[in-house]
Design an enzyme around this catalytic site. Structure first.
Site, PDB file in Angstrom:
ATOM      1  N   LYS A  13       0.830  -1.212   0.000  1.00 20.08           N
ATOM      2  CA  LYS A  13       0.000   0.000   0.000  1.00 20.08           C
ATOM      3  C   LYS A  13       0.866   1.265   0.000  1.00 20.08           C
ATOM      4  O   LYS A  13       0.651   2.170  -0.786  1.00 20.08           O
ATOM      5  CB  LYS A  13      -0.933   0.014   1.231  1.00 20.08           C
ATOM      6  CG  LYS A  13      -1.911  -1.155   1.269  1.00 20.08           C
ATOM      7  CD  LYS A  13      -2.865  -1.056   2.454  1.00 20.08           C
ATOM      8  CE  LYS A  13      -2.190  -1.134   3.802  1.00 20.08           C
ATOM      9  NZ  LYS A  13      -1.538  -2.429   4.096  1.00 20.08           N
ATOM     10  N   ARG A 127      11.919  -5.538   4.804  1.00 21.60           N
ATOM     11  CA  ARG A 127      11.563  -4.117   4.674  1.00 21.60           C
ATOM     12  C   ARG A 127      12.475  -3.216   5.494  1.00 21.60           C
ATOM     13  O   ARG A 127      12.829  -3.511   6.626  1.00 21.60           O
ATOM     14  CB  ARG A 127      10.119  -3.877   5.110  1.00 21.60           C
ATOM     15  CG  ARG A 127       9.800  -2.374   5.127  1.00 21.60           C
ATOM     16  CD  ARG A 127       8.355  -2.069   5.130  1.00 21.60           C
ATOM     17  NE  ARG A 127       7.670  -2.606   6.279  1.00 21.60           N
ATOM     18  CZ  ARG A 127       6.352  -2.519   6.431  1.00 21.60           C
ATOM     19  NH1 ARG A 127       5.621  -1.939   5.497  1.00 21.60           N
ATOM     20  NH2 ARG A 127       5.787  -3.024   7.496  1.00 21.60           N
ATOM     21  N   ARG A 171      -0.614  -9.460  12.877  1.00 22.29           N
ATOM     22  CA  ARG A 171      -1.213  -8.450  11.998  1.00 22.29           C
ATOM     23  C   ARG A 171      -1.998  -9.117  10.882  1.00 22.29           C
ATOM     24  O   ARG A 171      -3.061  -8.631  10.488  1.00 22.29           O
ATOM     25  CB  ARG A 171      -0.116  -7.534  11.431  1.00 22.29           C
ATOM     26  CG  ARG A 171       0.385  -6.542  12.472  1.00 22.29           C
ATOM     27  CD  ARG A 171       1.735  -5.978  12.113  1.00 22.29           C
ATOM     28  NE  ARG A 171       1.702  -5.173  10.906  1.00 22.29           N
ATOM     29  CZ  ARG A 171       2.797  -4.838  10.225  1.00 22.29           C
ATOM     30  NH1 ARG A 171       3.984  -5.240  10.629  1.00 22.29           N
ATOM     31  NH2 ARG A 171       2.690  -4.102   9.136  1.00 22.29           N
TER      32      ARG A 171
END
Ligand code: AP5
Ligand code: MG
Ligand code: ZN
Length: 216
Positions: A13, A127, A171
């Protein structure tokens, strides 16, 4: 244009949002980024949000809604926005709709990035995020030119606190229980666009761009 970007944690996103807002000249509103900024500054919202974020849980709706409503009242939102990571519950989706209705406005489209859990796990472990401008990198898929250094602003790269393996698993579970139902909610309103998020980031973007150009 009023766009919502939907997708599981790590679906891309943030990566796509920065490209979309440049092309369509709308503000990028990420509730995750707003919470992290509040945490950094030690605000009351930040102190409350931290308790949930570090466990991989959603911040309660009332906290999230009061923060985002303030953001909507800022002048740059008049001609549209891109929402990244909001809404995440049905309560939030209904609150957004009510807020837009007050001004006789509607969402233009909801873009859903479809990515498998296996891909998510591999993306999250690699990441890295710039501590200064927020640009996102990946040690496997999108390496910075110089190790640990942002290509754009030379800022230092860091690992997000909630990218630990056990938090990522949480999550994903929270996403399935609380956020995935929004896919059907927006399908029912006939504004859902699903994009294959497994492709190269630039191909994902080209598909989003084409789809948005037909609805704008
Ligand atoms: P938030 O910051 O929104 O996190 P998230 O939804 O879990 O999503 P991420 O930011 O982790 O991933 P992304 O989809 O942006 O992917 P990215 O582009 O970085 O929220 C954090 C927390 O805040 C939540 O857990 C919750 O506690 C709280 N919160 C936020 N909003 C809330 C709300 N509305 N209500 C309640 N609580 C809320 O990409 C991931 C990695 O993959 C990167 O390394 C990237 O380089 C790489 N990558 C991206 N695209 C590709 C590609 N196509 N191919 C290969 N690699 C790729
Ligand atoms: Mg993000
Ligand atoms: Zn940077």
């Amino acid at each position: 244009m009023r766009i919502v970007l939907l997708g599981s944690p790590g679906s891309g996103k943030g990566t796509q949002a920065s490209k979309i807002v440049t092309v369509f000249s709308i503000p990028h509103i990420s509730t995750g980024d707003m919470f992290r900024e509040n945490i950094k500054n030690g605000t009351p919202i930040g102190l409350e949000a931290k308790k949930y974020i570090e466990k991989g849980l959603l911040v309660p709706d009332d906290v999230t809604l009061s923060m985002i409503e303030d953001r909507f009242s800022e002048s740059d939102c008049t001609n549209g926005f891109l929402l990244d990571g909001f809404p995440r519950t049905l309560v939030q989706a209904e609150a957004l709709e009510a807020e837009l209705e007050k001004n006789e406005k509607k969402l233009t489209a909801v873009v859903n990035l479809d990515v498998s859990d296996e891909t998510i796990i591999s993306r999250m472990t690699g990441r890295r995020v710039c501590n200064s401008c927020g640009s996102t990198y990946n040690l496997t898929y999108n390496k910075p030119k110089v190790e640990n250094t942002c290509d754009y602003c030379r800022g230092q790269l860091f690992i997000r606190d909630d990218d630990k393996q056990e938090t990522v698993t949480n999550r994903l579970r929270v996403y399935k229980n609380e956020t995935q139902p929004l896919i059907d909610y927006y399908k029912g309103k006939d504004i859902l666009i699903t994009i294959n998020g497994e492709q190269d980031a630039s191909d994902v973007f080209n598909n989003i761009r084409k789809a948005l150009e037909t609805v704008r």
